[in-house]
Design an enzyme around this catalytic site. Structure first.
Site, mmCIF file in Angstrom:
data_model
loop_
_atom_site.group_PDB
_atom_site.id
_atom_site.type_symbol
_atom_site.label_atom_id
_atom_site.label_comp_id
_atom_site.label_asym_id
_atom_site.label_seq_id
_atom_site.Cartn_x
_atom_site.Cartn_y
_atom_site.Cartn_z
ATOM 1 N N GLN A 1 -15.378 8.958 -24.553
ATOM 2 C CA GLN A 1 -16.037 9.925 -23.684
ATOM 3 C C GLN A 1 -15.203 11.205 -23.572
ATOM 4 O OE1 GLN A 1 -16.744 8.312 -19.789
ATOM 5 N NE2 GLN A 1 -18.815 9.068 -19.775
ATOM 6 N N GLY B 1 -16.962 11.266 -17.369
ATOM 7 C CA GLY B 1 -17.889 11.963 -18.270
ATOM 8 C C GLY B 1 -17.917 13.469 -18.109
ATOM 9 N N GLU B 2 -17.976 13.929 -16.878
ATOM 10 C CA GLU B 2 -18.042 15.382 -16.673
ATOM 11 C C GLU B 2 -16.652 15.985 -16.821
ATOM 12 O OE1 GLU B 2 -21.379 16.003 -15.686
ATOM 13 O OE2 GLU B 2 -21.762 13.917 -15.197
HETATM 14 MO MO1 MOS Z 1 -24.830 14.640 -16.086
HETATM 15 S S1 MOS Z 1 -25.147 16.688 -16.325
HETATM 16 O O1 MOS Z 1 -25.082 14.478 -14.412
HETATM 17 O O2 MOS Z 1 -25.993 13.910 -17.046
#
Ligand code: MOS
Length: 733
Positions: free
Chosen positions: A623, A689-690
């Site tokens: 990721q 992820g972000e």
């Molecule tokens: Mo993420 S932009 O919350 O899929």
């Protein structure tokens, strides 16, 4: 607690449990389901104007074309109830979603004005090409510059939540502090519109059986798709089932239920046959959201020791004329650094475009790009090492919300990243380093941060007498490895070996879950999974009359005559109010710039992240390097070019919209610092992820400055921008 005989798997680099299905083609994506031989295909006709009305629409030729079952327009489409449905945070806080074929109004170029339905995809495509539309065109706002001239503040009634906030926020007196500052910077940063370009494009198959609707859809939130359809058709949610077993990348593009989903369901009802509707990639650029174009101004003031005295951060983002999508540009600026005087201000720039949406690290990645480039400019103005500048402004607590951080490992992240990178080899003078081929070499850094979000979710654990367990929740897995990581959490909570546990997701028939977004899947749904498993295990022991908590659950299960089934909700998350919860990361990039061609290469990116507990270091690493690739694209390649005449995305294909390919990517080093956070959630996870894509673009842009002495503030950093800029003397020749 795991049974004595079974080795815990949380924290282990478990390979994807669905990996074999994916590489053998056994994973079924939305468009691949087969509802039977009578399925027909829908193809959308898009408007050719940006604003106005449909004057006339002639479908005679299309209707007469081979294989055509129906041609739907606003003239013959059924009027649908379209009850209000606004699901925060995925739907915008203000405005009303686009309705399909309900009136003659055109709000943006490419908007659906007709749907051709035919026996084959080719027949539907041909029929769509025969639909003749004439328009009464009206003046349109087709450029950001025009939109910016009549920009709007957010509605003052909004609460400052994730995707909605007040116009002006902050603390102290920025004007006074700015006057007293010894060193000041003030600059404007521009990020063009970007489109998510996952390999799987939006797709829906809709099938009605009486009053029951089944949808196979590409979605990050099947429960929300169901609720949206219930509101559009005004039918009970129980009559709708949404299935989304695999998602081929989404990055936020499948958070909302976009208009084409209801369109497929509407068409299926009209023709009384299952309808498959797959957008083309070109239509994807028009008919779903995108990361909005943003213009930000950041002014910083510091004392001679580099201590921040004032920060002013203003942000403006494009939105549509019918909804106000708010990009969360400004939140990090209020807590990332210690600074007594901070002011932020947000504005919308409404245009004749479709509504933007969340795209990986929505808002944060853009806002932090501006803030972290500004910090680099401040370091240059102070003649100070940019990492040292950041360390001097590390806060003891969240000064915006006046709360302690649940954990904050940014110092350690920078220490680790700098050491792995070899930051001490950096000559601070711009354009001072070259490689053997004569390329300019630059090192740049930037910070990343993202909130640890948490939402209600539920999960079910079923323990079978054969010693296997099936655990489920209506989550999604758009790629991070949710199938795998949830299986790990369940296996450890049950004390079963991982091959005895199967995890199911992507179906509204499973227990309700929150959105698969905002990096909160493991925090929210993982907690529910753990809770369901702990309770199921306890029940199995009780039923079997086993009192030894260390007893092997597998043996206990084999004594059961009936399965044990438990559905549980995640625990309340009350600590969210007592702590400021964020993940942090330090990103360092090296660039090599060809001094004649302005071509930027990125030989390596090092990222060190504090994300709490890492459930699966293998998928988390994937990721993170994926986030680096996306950040590199943002820095150097990605931009949706908007035609100034009609706001049409002009480069709406993978040939013209550039994303990094293998040749653009070299060494990616993602590493996690040890971080134990007892407050965030029962699993101690913060999400990755972000965060993984935040900080990458500014690190690269700052490295380009260091390499060349040229400060490009408008992304992407293309050769023409580098060559056009006045260069420092050292970078010439
Ligand atoms: Mo993420 S932009 O919350 O899929």
């Amino acid at each position: 607690m795991p049974g004595a005989a079974v080795r815990p798997v949380v924290g282990q680099p478990v390979s994807r449990v669905d990996g074999r299905l994916k590489v053998t083609g056994g994973a079924t994506y939305a468009a691949e389901f087969d509802p039977g031989p009578d399925m027909v295909y829908g193809v959308i006709v898009g408007s050719t104007i940006a604003n106005g009305r449909i004057a006339a629409i002639d479908t005679a030729a299309a209707e007469a074309a081979p294989g055509v079952v129906a041609v739907l327009t606003h003239q013959n489409a059924p009027r649908l109830p379209y009850q209000r449905h606004q699901q925060l945070p995925v739907d915008p806080a203000a405005g009303e979603r686009l309705h399909n074929l309900q009136d003659d109004r055109v709000r943006f170029q490419g908007q659906t004005v007709a749907l051709a339905v035919a026996r084959t995809f080719e027949q539907a495509t041909f029929a769509a090409s025969l639909v003749e539309v004439t328009y009464d065109e009206e003046p349109a706002v087709t450029t950001f510059a025009a939109a910016a001239r009549h920009a709007l503040p957010p509605d003052p009634a909004w609460e400052p939540t994730m995707f909605g906030f007040r116009e002006e926020m902050g603390r102290g007196n920025v004007d006074a502090a700015m006057r007293e500052a010894s060193v000041r910077t003030d600059a404007e940063y521009v990020i063009p519109r970007e489109n998510h370009n996952p390999i799987e494009i939006p797709a829906t198959i809709a099938s009605w059986q009486g009053d029951q609707l089944i949808l196979w859809d590409k979605s990050q939130w099947v429960d929300n798709v169901r609720d949206e359809m219930a509101s559009v058709f005004d039918i009970p949610a129980e009559n709708i089932r949404v299935i989304s077993r695999f998602v081929g990348g989404a990055f936020g593009s499948a958070l909302r239920a976009w208009p084409h989903v209801a369109l497929a369901a509407m068409a299926a009802r009209v023709v009384d046959l299952p309808v498959k509707l797959v957008l083309t990639r070109r239509q994807m650029f028009n008919l779903i959201g995108y990361r909005p174009h943003t213009v930000q101004r950041v002014a910083l003031g510091a004392d001679e020791n580099g201590r921040l005295m004032a920060i002013r951060h203003e942000g403006m983002a494009e939105t549509s004329t019918y909804e106000q999508y708010a990009e969360n540009l400004l939140n990090p600026t209020r807590y990332l650094y210690s600074c007594p005087n901070v002011a932020t201000r947000y504005r919308f720039a409404p245009m004749n475009v479709q509504t933007p949406t969340a795209m990986r690290a929505p808002g944060e990645v853009s806002g932090i790009y501006a803030l972290e480039c500004a910090m680099d400019e401040l370091a240059v103005a102070l003649d100070m090492d940019p990492i040292e500048l950041r360390m001097r402004n590390e806060p003891d607590r969240d000064e915006d919300r006046d709360l302690p951080f649940s954990s904050r490992s940014l110092r350690e992240c920078y220490r680790v990243a700098a050491e792995r990178f070899g930051w001490d080899r950096r000559d601070p003078r711009p354009a001072s380093m070259r490689d053997a081929q004569g390329n300019l070499v630059g090192y740049g850094c930037a910070t990343g941060t993202y909130p640890t979000l948490y939402s209600p979710a539920s999960a079910r654990a079923v323990l079978h007498p054969d010693g296997t367990a099936v655990v489920s929740s209506a989550s999604s897995d758009m790629g991070p490895g949710t199938y795998t990581s949830m299986t790990q959490v369940a296996a450890d909570a049950l004390g079963l070996s991982i091959d005895r546990v199967r995890f199911e997701l992507g179906d509204t028939s499973l227990p309700k879950a929150t959105v698969h977004g905002g990096s909160m899947t493991m925090a929210s749904i993982g907690t529910a999974v753990q809770e369901a498993c702990v309770q199921a295990k306890r029940q199995a022991f009780e039923r079997a009359g086993v009192t030894d908590p260390e007893a092997d659950l597998g043996g206990v299960m084999r004594t059961l005559s009936e399965p044990v089934e438990v559905t549980a909700q995640n625990t309340a998350g009350e600590q969210q109010a007592n702590y400021s919860m964020h993940s942090f990361g330090a990103v360092i990039a090296e660039v090599r710039v060809d001094p004649d061609l302005g071509l930027v290469r990125v030989p390596r990116i090092v990222g060190a992240y504090g994300i709490g507990r890492v459930v699966n270091p293998k998928t988390a690493h994937s990721q993170c390097i994926g986030g680096m690739v996306m950040g590199l694209g943002m820095a150097l390649l990605e931009q949706t070019v908007v035609d100034s005449r009609n706001a049409r995305p002009a480069n709406s294909s993978l040939a013209d919209y550039l994303v990094p390919v293998n040749a653009d990517i070299n060494e990616l080093d993602a590493t996690f610092v040890e971080e134990v956070d007892p407050h965030v959630n029962p699993l101690g996870v913060k999400g990755a992820g972000e965060l993984a894509t935040i900080g990458v673009a500014p690190a690269i842009v700052n490295a380009v400055y260091h390499a060349t002495g040229v400060r490009v503030r408008e992304l992407p950093v293309t050769p023409e921008k580098l060559l056009a800029a006045p260069r420092s003397a050292a970078a010439r020749g």
